[in-house]
Design an enzyme around this catalytic site. Structure first.
Site, short mmCIF file in Angstrom:
data_model
loop_
_atom_site.label_atom_id
_atom_site.label_comp_id
_atom_site.label_asym_id
_atom_site.label_seq_id
_atom_site.Cartn_x
_atom_site.Cartn_y
_atom_site.Cartn_z
N LYS A 94 0.82 -1.22 0.00
CA LYS A 94 0.00 0.00 0.00
C LYS A 94 0.85 1.26 0.00
O LYS A 94 0.41 2.32 -0.46
CB LYS A 94 -0.95 0.00 1.20
CG LYS A 94 -0.27 0.00 2.56
CD LYS A 94 -1.29 -0.09 3.68
CE LYS A 94 -0.65 -0.09 5.07
NZ LYS A 94 -1.65 -0.22 6.14
N LYS A 143 14.44 -8.42 -36.25
CA LYS A 143 13.73 -7.16 -36.47
C LYS A 143 12.73 -7.31 -37.61
O LYS A 143 12.99 -8.00 -38.60
CB LYS A 143 14.73 -6.04 -36.80
CG LYS A 143 15.49 -5.53 -35.59
CD LYS A 143 14.58 -4.88 -34.58
CE LYS A 143 15.31 -4.33 -33.38
NZ LYS A 143 14.41 -3.76 -32.36
N ASP A 170 14.92 -13.46 -30.01
CA ASP A 170 13.64 -13.07 -30.59
C ASP A 170 13.33 -11.62 -30.24
O ASP A 170 13.80 -11.10 -29.21
CB ASP A 170 12.51 -13.95 -30.05
CG ASP A 170 12.34 -15.24 -30.83
OD1 ASP A 170 12.83 -15.33 -31.97
OD2 ASP A 170 11.71 -16.18 -30.29
N ASP A 171 12.51 -10.99 -31.04
CA ASP A 171 11.94 -9.70 -30.67
C ASP A 171 10.97 -9.94 -29.52
O ASP A 171 10.24 -10.93 -29.50
CB ASP A 171 11.19 -9.12 -31.87
CG ASP A 171 10.87 -7.64 -31.72
OD1 ASP A 171 10.44 -7.24 -30.61
OD2 ASP A 171 11.04 -6.89 -32.69
N GLY A 332 19.47 1.19 -29.35
CA GLY A 332 20.17 2.13 -30.22
C GLY A 332 21.67 1.95 -30.28
O GLY A 332 22.40 2.89 -30.60
N GLY A 355 19.13 -2.41 -34.81
CA GLY A 355 19.36 -1.61 -36.00
C GLY A 355 20.83 -1.44 -36.32
O GLY A 355 21.20 -1.27 -37.48
#
Length: 406
Positions: A94, A143, A170-171, A332, A355
């Site tokens: 909580k 990708k 895997d993605d 990136g 990428g």
């Protein structure tokens, strides 16, 4: 009496009584009220009472004229069972709804740690599986695979492996699909990687994404092990740390687990509430059995502040009673970042690129070779300029993305 220490950062007004708030937390999350209890009740409940261990007031200013103070509270371990859900429900259940309290660290007793498996393989075990001991590992990512069939996935897998990467994952948004079923990805992936190993002599491991309903995961992971899968990618924060721990503890699975940080941003990004990055993506991932922990690097497209990224790294690799988790700075990443990555994270990390491999002018093979080339240059103390003269793949990568220099 064994205790667990929880450290919080409280965001508050300058005139707020931090010590009083700390006492309220310590009591409210354990025995409730205290001063109104009769003496006999106090004696009975003393061993369950939380206590304030330390308060560091106003150690930093926050926004809007607010301040931040750090509070450490000791919780008797007699109050909860030896599992992560019980701990988090006690120390931050909580309290997490307060909106101005961030849980930044947990110190478990040696007794409690015995109930936490830690990584089954860890850094040493992963290095043995890959056969790579003298450099950071290199990982690439599938990708653009949504809506693609096995023919496309097999070709992507083959090209990435020929580039010399150590891991292909895997993605994290690739789920069970009739176009590329879980079991087919494992079986066909093994064939492709066996062929590339025979062609190049370099071994590449494939982390298949474990998905589905929670109660299906154990059977699917066991099936993956039966089929000879190399490793599992797991979206731990979509399912829960305890689910990952149950997979790590299962003797019929025994596969490296790669913990993806998906969903964790909702829990860590605020400076005023939630969890610290180092606790969630570092310490808790490690104790719950992650062999590899992915997190945003300080330099890429979804960059974390350096303090947070390095905090995760330290939580993964510092000496402890459990094996070390491989840190995987991500998002990136391109070849021009490698010298800085290796300076900041040393040899024991995994360079994770999507990428930066697939976007290479010469394709995934060129991307992988560019990474391997610059990693080797840093390891052997070669100048990057000289290396680009002898490696056209690296030259093309640096012309496209440039270098990150600090």
């Amino acid at each position: 009496m064994s205790e667990l220490l929880a450290t919080y950062v409280l965001t508050h007004r300058e005139d707020e009584q931090v010590n009083r708030k700390a006492e309220q937390i310590a009591l409210g999350l354990t025995v409730g009220s205290w001063t109104d209890l009769p003496q006999l009740k106090k004696e009975q409940l003393q061993k369950h009472k939380g206590r304030v261990e330390k308060v560091t007031e106003k150690f930093a200013p926050a926004e809007n004229g607010l301040y931040q103070s750090e509070v450490t509270i000791a919780y008797p371990e007699a109050n909860f069972s030896a599992d992560i859900p019980a701990v988090l429900s006690t120390i931050f259940g909580k309290l997490s709804l307060d909106g101005k309290v961030k849980l930044v660290d947990i110190q478990f007793s040696d007794r409690f740690k015995k109930s936490l498996p830690g990584p089954v393989f860890g850094i040493d075990g992963i290095r043995k599986k890959t056969g790579v001991f003298d450099r950071p590992l290199l990982m690439s990512i599938f990708k653009g695979v949504i809506g693609r069939d096995m023919t496309d996935l097999k070709e992507q897998l083959r090209l990435q492996a020929l580039g010399g990467v150590d891991f292909i994952k895997d993605d994290e948004i690739l789920f069970e699909s009739p176009l590329a079923p879980f079991e087919d990805r494992i079986k066909e992936g093994k064939k492709i990687l066996k062929e590339t190993y025979e062609e190049t002599g370099h071994r590449t491991l494939y982390a298949v994404h474990l998905t589905g309903r929670t109660f299906e995961l154990r059977d699917r992971a066991r099936k993956a092990a039966e089929l000879g899968a190399d490793a599992l990618l797991f979206n731990v924060f979509a399912y829960g740390l305890d689910v990952m721990q149950s997979l790590a503890e299962d003797p019929d699975i025994r596969l490296p687990i790669m913990a993806h940080p998906a969903v964790s941003g909702a829990l860590t990004s605020s400076p005023e509430y939630g969890f610290s990055h180092s606790l969630l993506l570092g310490k808790l991932n490690r104790y719950a059995g992650a062999d590899l922990s992915l997190f945003p690097s300080p330099y890429g497209s979804v960059a974390l502040p350096k303090k947070d990224a390095f905090g995760i790294y330290e939580a993964c690799v510092k000496e402890d009673s459990v094996q070390k988790t491989f840190p995987v700075p991500s998002a990136g990443i391109h070849p021009g970042m490698v010298p800085v990555l290796m300076k900041d994270f040393g040899l024991d990390h995994v360079i994770n690129a999507g990428g930066g491999i697939h976007g290479h002018p010469r394709g995934a093979i060129g991307g992988g070779k560019a990474f391997r080339s610059i990693i080797d240059a840093v390891i052997h103390g070669e100048s990057i300029q000289e290396k680009t003269a002898s490696c056209q793949d690296l030259k093309a990568a640096l012309e496209l993305w440039g270098r990150v220099v600090e």
